[in-house]
Scaffold this motif. Structure first.
Motif, PDB file in Angstrom:
ATOM      1  N   SER A 174      -3.102   0.572   4.310  1.00  0.00           N
ATOM      2  CA  SER A 174      -2.145   0.837   3.229  1.00  0.00           C
ATOM      3  C   SER A 174      -2.134   2.314   2.858  1.00  0.00           C
ATOM      4  O   SER A 174      -1.963   2.683   1.694  1.00  0.00           O
ATOM      5  CB  SER A 174      -2.499  -0.014   1.997  1.00  0.00           C
TER       6      SER A 174
ATOM      7  N   LYS B 271       4.604   6.511   3.828  1.00  0.00           N
ATOM      8  CA  LYS B 271       5.342   6.006   2.667  1.00  0.00           C
ATOM      9  C   LYS B 271       4.397   5.689   1.508  1.00  0.00           C
ATOM     10  O   LYS B 271       4.767   5.819   0.345  1.00  0.00           O
ATOM     11  CB  LYS B 271       6.159   4.773   3.047  1.00  0.00           C
ATOM     12  N   ASP B 272       3.159   5.270   1.836  1.00  0.00           N
ATOM     13  CA  ASP B 272       2.172   4.996   0.790  1.00  0.00           C
ATOM     14  C   ASP B 272       1.690   6.296   0.150  1.00  0.00           C
ATOM     15  O   ASP B 272       1.434   6.349  -1.056  1.00  0.00           O
ATOM     16  CB  ASP B 272       0.976   4.241   1.375  1.00  0.00           C
ATOM     17  N   GLN B 273       1.583   7.329   0.969  1.00  0.00           N
ATOM     18  CA  GLN B 273       1.190   8.631   0.435  1.00  0.00           C
ATOM     19  C   GLN B 273       2.272   9.184  -0.480  1.00  0.00           C
ATOM     20  O   GLN B 273       1.984   9.769  -1.525  1.00  0.00           O
ATOM     21  CB  GLN B 273       0.915   9.594   1.594  1.00  0.00           C
ATOM     22  N   ALA B 274       3.525   8.963  -0.089  1.00  0.00           N
ATOM     23  CA  ALA B 274       4.638   9.457  -0.904  1.00  0.00           C
ATOM     24  C   ALA B 274       4.718   8.736  -2.244  1.00  0.00           C
ATOM     25  O   ALA B 274       5.045   9.339  -3.272  1.00  0.00           O
ATOM     26  CB  ALA B 274       5.949   9.286  -0.136  1.00  0.00           C
ATOM     27  N   SER B 275       4.397   7.440  -2.248  1.00  0.00           N
ATOM     28  CA  SER B 275       4.492   6.653  -3.483  1.00  0.00           C
ATOM     29  C   SER B 275       3.244   6.763  -4.354  1.00  0.00           C
ATOM     30  O   SER B 275       3.254   6.361  -5.513  1.00  0.00           O
ATOM     31  CB  SER B 275       4.716   5.178  -3.141  1.00  0.00           C
ATOM     32  N   GLY B 276       2.170   7.299  -3.780  1.00  0.00           N
ATOM     33  CA  GLY B 276       0.915   7.384  -4.521  1.00  0.00           C
ATOM     34  C   GLY B 276       0.006   6.188  -4.299  1.00  0.00           C
ATOM     35  O   GLY B 276      -1.138   6.174  -4.768  1.00  0.00           O
ATOM     36  N   ALA B 277       0.509   5.175  -3.588  1.00  0.00           N
ATOM     37  CA  ALA B 277      -0.293   3.974  -3.338  1.00  0.00           C
ATOM     38  C   ALA B 277      -1.504   4.278  -2.471  1.00  0.00           C
ATOM     39  O   ALA B 277      -2.549   3.628  -2.587  1.00  0.00           O
ATOM     40  CB  ALA B 277       0.568   2.904  -2.669  1.00  0.00           C
TER      41      ALA B 277
ATOM     42  N   LYS C 149      -0.065  -2.634  -4.448  1.00  0.00           N
ATOM     43  CA  LYS C 149       0.201  -1.441  -3.649  1.00  0.00           C
ATOM     44  C   LYS C 149      -0.132  -1.653  -2.171  1.00  0.00           C
ATOM     45  O   LYS C 149      -0.011  -0.734  -1.364  1.00  0.00           O
ATOM     46  CB  LYS C 149      -0.611  -0.261  -4.197  1.00  0.00           C
TER      47      LYS C 149
ATOM     48  N   ASN D 260      -0.027  -2.719   1.700  1.00  0.00           N
ATOM     49  CA  ASN D 260       0.962  -2.816   2.768  1.00  0.00           C
ATOM     50  C   ASN D 260       1.392  -4.283   2.890  1.00  0.00           C
ATOM     51  O   ASN D 260       0.553  -5.153   3.131  1.00  0.00           O
ATOM     52  CB  ASN D 260       0.314  -2.336   4.074  1.00  0.00           C
TER      53      ASN D 260
ATOM     54  N   SER E 235       7.596 -10.209  -4.045  1.00  0.00           N
ATOM     55  CA  SER E 235       7.312  -8.814  -4.346  1.00  0.00           C
ATOM     56  C   SER E 235       5.850  -8.663  -4.698  1.00  0.00           C
ATOM     57  O   SER E 235       5.286  -9.466  -5.424  1.00  0.00           O
ATOM     58  CB  SER E 235       8.178  -8.345  -5.525  1.00  0.00           C
TER      59      SER E 235
END
Length: 244
Positions: free
Chosen positions: A60, A64-70, A145, A147, A208
């Motif tokens: 995870s 995209k996880d780095q961009a969202s902060g997750a 958060k 994946n 979700s």
């Protein structure tokens, strides 16, 4: 005969779960030997739960996880769980040592500190329940958060830790815990169960992440209602005939 098994079956042997193969450990656990026992099995289960959770965290940390902060939450949680997974192997050894020390107090020629041995036998599984509760809480924070493609592995981690906590609590009860200790651990077990209830039945796709779990749903159309009604009526008539 496996030399590792021979060594571990000796009461004088020092438990070493880190250097014992999984095959040898479960073989010993299945045998008629004082250790390893249920407390050690609970600790191993906790270690596997931590490892499964850490794996979900490792997957995870995509772009995209780095961009969202997750990815930050995933990295922090994963590091904690990865370290904890190895430490739970030490907890399995601690349980074996505590039990052997307690077992020694049952001998007629024992001259040591019985109260200390009893306290240690209680403290080891008690602390395991407490750690499992913390690990489940950490995975609960990470879960939204995670994946989506590996949510099932995060669930595996939570469920294994939940089972380990309940198993350790069984060992706690054998050691006559004070009422306040029992109440505190029962509160932690209820918190763990609440996390399981939220994730139970969720699908990796379609649900979700972090949304409240619906749990078990029973959806009946008209035919389903008729079938249930017929089954209930049939059971009632059968019972009436048997009583007459």
């Amino acid at each position: 005969m496996n030399k590792v098994i021979d060594r571990r079956r000796s009461l004088d042997a020092q438990p070493d779960a880190r250097r014992t193969t999984l095959f040898d450990y479960v073989t010993d656990l299945a045998g008629k030997t004082p250790t390893p026992g249920g407390g050690g099995a609970a600790a191993i289960a906790a270690g596997l739960g931590c490892a499964a959770g850490a794996m979900a965290c490792a997957y995870s940390q995509r772009k995209k996880d780095q961009a969202s902060g997750a990815a930050v939450v995933a990295a922090q949680t994963g590091a904690t769980l990865s370290n904890a997974a190895a430490r739970e192997l030490d907890a399995a050894d601690a349980d074996a040592k505590a039990y052997l020390a307690l077992q020694a107090t049952w001998k007629k020629d024992f001259h040591g500190n019985k109260s200390e041995a009893q306290a240690k036998a209680l403290a080891v599984p008690q602390s395991l329940v407490e750690r499992c509760a913390r690990h489940v809480a950490a995975l609960d924070v990470f879960y939204p958060k995670c994946n989506p493609n590996i949510l099932s592995d995060a669930k595996v981690g939570i469920h294994l830790l939940a089972g380990a906590a309940r198993a350790a609590f069984a060992t706690v009860l054998v050691n006559d815990p004070p009422a306040n200790v029992r109440r505190d651990l029962e509160t932690k077990l209820r918190a763990i169960a609440a996390v399981e209830a939220r994730i139970w039945g969720e699908r990796n796709s379609g649900a979700s992440a972090g949304a409240p779990a619906r749990g078990f749903e029973i959806i009946l159309d008209a035919r389903g209602v008729c079938a249930v009604a017929a089954a209930v009526a049939g059971a009632f008539l059968l019972g009436k005939r048997m009583r007459s």
